[in-house]
Design a protein around this motif. Structure first.
Motif, PDB file in Angstrom:
ATOM      1  N   SER A 119      -2.099  77.004  46.318  1.00  0.00           N
ATOM      2  CA  SER A 119      -1.419  75.757  45.957  1.00  0.00           C
ATOM      3  C   SER A 119      -2.138  74.503  46.435  1.00  0.00           C
ATOM      4  O   SER A 119      -1.623  73.396  46.272  1.00  0.00           O
ATOM      5  CB  SER A 119       0.005  75.764  46.530  1.00  0.00           C
ATOM      6  OG  SER A 119      -0.024  75.797  47.957  1.00  0.00           O
ATOM      7  N   ASP A 120      -3.344  74.655  47.024  1.00  0.00           N
ATOM      8  CA  ASP A 120      -3.990  73.496  47.632  1.00  0.00           C
ATOM      9  C   ASP A 120      -5.003  72.794  46.724  1.00  0.00           C
ATOM     10  O   ASP A 120      -5.730  71.902  47.169  1.00  0.00           O
ATOM     11  CB  ASP A 120      -4.668  73.892  48.943  1.00  0.00           C
ATOM     12  CG  ASP A 120      -5.778  74.918  48.746  1.00  0.00           C
ATOM     13  OD1 ASP A 120      -5.978  75.374  47.597  1.00  0.00           O
ATOM     14  OD2 ASP A 120      -6.432  75.277  49.746  1.00  0.00           O
ATOM     15  N   ASP A 155      -9.755  81.090  50.306  1.00  0.00           N
ATOM     16  CA  ASP A 155      -9.065  80.298  51.326  1.00  0.00           C
ATOM     17  C   ASP A 155      -7.600  80.722  51.490  1.00  0.00           C
ATOM     18  O   ASP A 155      -6.903  80.248  52.390  1.00  0.00           O
ATOM     19  CB  ASP A 155      -9.177  78.798  51.060  1.00  0.00           C
ATOM     20  CG  ASP A 155      -8.390  78.335  49.831  1.00  0.00           C
ATOM     21  OD1 ASP A 155      -7.509  79.068  49.344  1.00  0.00           O
ATOM     22  OD2 ASP A 155      -8.650  77.214  49.358  1.00  0.00           O
ATOM     23  N   GLY A 156      -7.137  81.598  50.596  1.00  0.00           N
ATOM     24  CA  GLY A 156      -5.813  82.174  50.755  1.00  0.00           C
ATOM     25  C   GLY A 156      -4.653  81.288  50.377  1.00  0.00           C
ATOM     26  O   GLY A 156      -3.496  81.710  50.448  1.00  0.00           O
ATOM     27  N   ASP A 157      -4.926  80.063  49.939  1.00  0.00           N
ATOM     28  CA  ASP A 157      -3.857  79.135  49.584  1.00  0.00           C
ATOM     29  C   ASP A 157      -4.017  78.768  48.117  1.00  0.00           C
ATOM     30  O   ASP A 157      -4.903  77.992  47.748  1.00  0.00           O
ATOM     31  CB  ASP A 157      -3.928  77.883  50.461  1.00  0.00           C
ATOM     32  CG  ASP A 157      -2.759  76.932  50.228  1.00  0.00           C
ATOM     33  OD1 ASP A 157      -2.019  77.135  49.255  1.00  0.00           O
ATOM     34  OD2 ASP A 157      -2.609  75.976  51.029  1.00  0.00           O
ATOM     35  N   ASP A 203      -8.832  83.834  45.554  1.00  0.00           N
ATOM     36  CA  ASP A 203      -9.305  82.638  46.248  1.00  0.00           C
ATOM     37  C   ASP A 203      -9.475  82.962  47.733  1.00  0.00           C
ATOM     38  O   ASP A 203      -8.548  83.422  48.400  1.00  0.00           O
ATOM     39  CB  ASP A 203      -8.279  81.523  46.046  1.00  0.00           C
ATOM     40  CG  ASP A 203      -8.671  80.222  46.725  1.00  0.00           C
ATOM     41  OD1 ASP A 203      -9.749  80.163  47.341  1.00  0.00           O
ATOM     42  OD2 ASP A 203      -7.884  79.270  46.638  1.00  0.00           O
TER      43      ASP A 203
END
Length: 524
Positions: free
Chosen positions: A53-54, A49-51, A47
């Motif tokens: 869990s969002d 966006d690097g997150d 991903d």
């Protein structure tokens, strides 16, 4: 006024029919198992966006030509220039969760229009990646949608007008795996194999030029019979011919994809062992089904669980495609297990070794496979045909072969695809029964976009076994009638495709548009 464009219909010469009619030999393709290479595990994209869990994810896919790919085979390796996403030599995998908001950026570096079709997804028509929203060479498009469907093994591939077959054949295809709370709970409670024991298997057949300076180029549509559907004589699994996977004495979950252009497979194991089907195209089955073989047409998927507990270290077993009566063309004096004299073309029904599993480790299994899904799963609720909005007026799709000017053409409802014509109109939020009839002499995998469907019956016999799962593609035998039912949801708006998923048939006009709701893009 915009000029009306009608594509060419598929043409099958009488010469093709005569060649096929003379077939009747038994044939099989076997591999040198002692020299099998290791199965490639397909790379999972990250991903951007690097997150994680969002509940949001962004991915970029760039279609490139002339990517050198090493084809590993039991008889040696060679290099083949292919078309790939992101210049990766292997097909890519995207993993996401139900509820995720997806941004999928596509860059077209080909010399022709392309798209990315999200095969099996419930998305608005403008995000579906059909031919009515082409992406021109050196241009880009962002697809945006929110995933709201059960855990499933979906995929993505090009879908441009008259170019889908070539672009997929040259190597543009990828895997999209959706997970949800139900699938995660099954994995957490050890009711489904997961992690390294959850393996994607992409099966494709290809035809190659003779070796020259270490290179074998792909052949595409270089024979008269290829208009029937592009068939090769080399079967690849995750990019290699007859690869090997080392396994332990436990249960494994294999996500089995038929991403060939036209080939049908009757998957089985060479020792006749049972396996358990736990999912079809669009998600997990309510109740797993034990089988000894399963037939998949082009674009169909299943998830199977294989138990190696009764094997010993040093044992091996092959995944094969069994010989079956040729459903490529039932003409003249054709028998089962047909073979063609055309070089590099292995007809449907030819027995072939797919891959090998070698037991290399004794291990205690901690998986107890689920027996029934939670009532919360959508598949637990069968759609009631008595409540369909078109009861007594079922929509029909008749696949036929017609003769004209010494040629044969495949069509649906007597019409070839027209880029400016919508053939069927479906009301928003409706539930419909569709009747799919095959009046032609060969099997066709009928695919419909927009939603996942349920099979009601085949030739009047109620659906059973793996036909009770969610499906977006249906292999319809010659002279067979399959009834399906589907519920169109608020997200479904605009113009979608229905077509034969033999990609050469699709490109030649064996498809049409259906519109959900009042408005769409086609003809504007």
């Amino acid at each position: 006024m915009k000029e009306k464009k009608v594509v060419k219909v598929i043409a099958i010469s009488l010469l093709t029919i005569l060649v096929l009619a003379g077939c009747g030999e038994t044939s099989s393709i076997t591999s040198n198992s002692s020299q099998a290479s290791s199965l490639h595990i397909l790379p999972v994209m990250s991903d951007e966006d690097g997150d994680v869990s969002d509940a949001k994810a962004t991915y970029t896919l760039t279609a490139n030509k002339n990517v050198d790919v090493t084809i590993e085979t039991p008889d040696g390796n060679w290099t083949t220039p292919m078309w790939r996403y992101n210049n990766n030599p292997l097909p890519l995998v995207i993993r996401a969760n139900r509820g995720d908001s997806m941004t999928l950026n596509f860059n077209n570096k080909l010399d022709a229009d392309s798209t990315i079709h999200w095969h099996g997804f419930k998305v608005p028509a403008k995000e579906d990646g059909g031919p009515d929203f082409p992406v021109k060479p050196n241009e880009s498009k962002s697809y945006r949608f929110t995933l709201d469907q059960p855990a499933s093994s979906l995929w993505f591939h090009p879908h441009p007008d008259m170019q889908t077959g070539k672009q997929v054949y040259m190597g543009l295809a990828g895997v999209f795996l959706i997970e949800d709370n139900i699938s995660k709970e099954l994995e957490r409670t050890k009711q489904l194999p997961s992690k390294e024991k959850d393996v994607v298997l992409l099966v494709q057949d290809r035809r190659f030029d003779p070796l020259k300076d270490g290179v074998q180029k792909l052949q595409y549509m270089n024979q008269n019979m290829d208009m029937d559907g592009m068939l090769g004589d080399v079967v690849l699994v995750n990019g290699s011919q007859f690869p090997n996977l080392d396994v332990s004495t436990t249960q494994y979950r294999f996500r089995l994809y038929n991403v060939s252009n036209a080939k049908n497979y009757d998957f089985a194991f060479d020792d006749g062992r049972e396996f358990t089907v736990v999912a079809t195209d669009g998600g997990l089955l309510k109740k797993p089904v034990k089988l000894e073989h399963i037939k998949l047409g082009a674009a169909q998927r299943v998830e199977i669980v294989v138990d190696f507990a009764k094997d010993s270290v040093g044992d091996s077993v092959k995944l094969i495609s069994k010989a079956f009566e040729d459903d490529n063309m039932r003409m003249g004096n054709m028998g089962g297990n047909n073979t063609s004299t055309a070089e590099g073309r292995s007809p449907n029904g030819t027995a072939v070794d797919i891959m090998r599993f070698e037991v290399t480790k004794a291990e205690t299994d901690d998986i107890t496979l689920y027996t029934t899904l939670s009532d919360k799963a959508e598949i637990s609720k069968r759609l009631d045909p008595a409540l369909a909005d078109n009861v007594g007026n079922e929509r029909e799709f008749v696949m036929t072969m017609q003769r004209g000017n010494g040629m044969m053409t495949f069509v649906i409802n007597g019409k070839a695809f027209d880029t400016n014509r919508v053939d069927e109109f479906v009301q928003s939020n409706s539930t419909e029964i569709w009747t799919i009839k095959n009046s032609s002499p060969m099997a066709h995998p009928f695919h419909a976009h927009a939603i996942q469907y349920q099979v009601l019956d085949r030739d009047g016999v109620p659906a059973s076994g793996s036909d009770l799962g969610w499906k977006d593609t249906f292999l319809v035998k010659p002279n067979e009638t399959v009834r399906i039912i589907g519920k169109f949801e608020p997200i479904n708006k605009g113009d979608y495709m229905y077509h034969c998923h033999i990609l050469e048939h699709e490109d030649a006009g064996m498809m049409g548009y259906f519109r959900v709701g009042a408005t769409g893009n086609v003809g504007n």
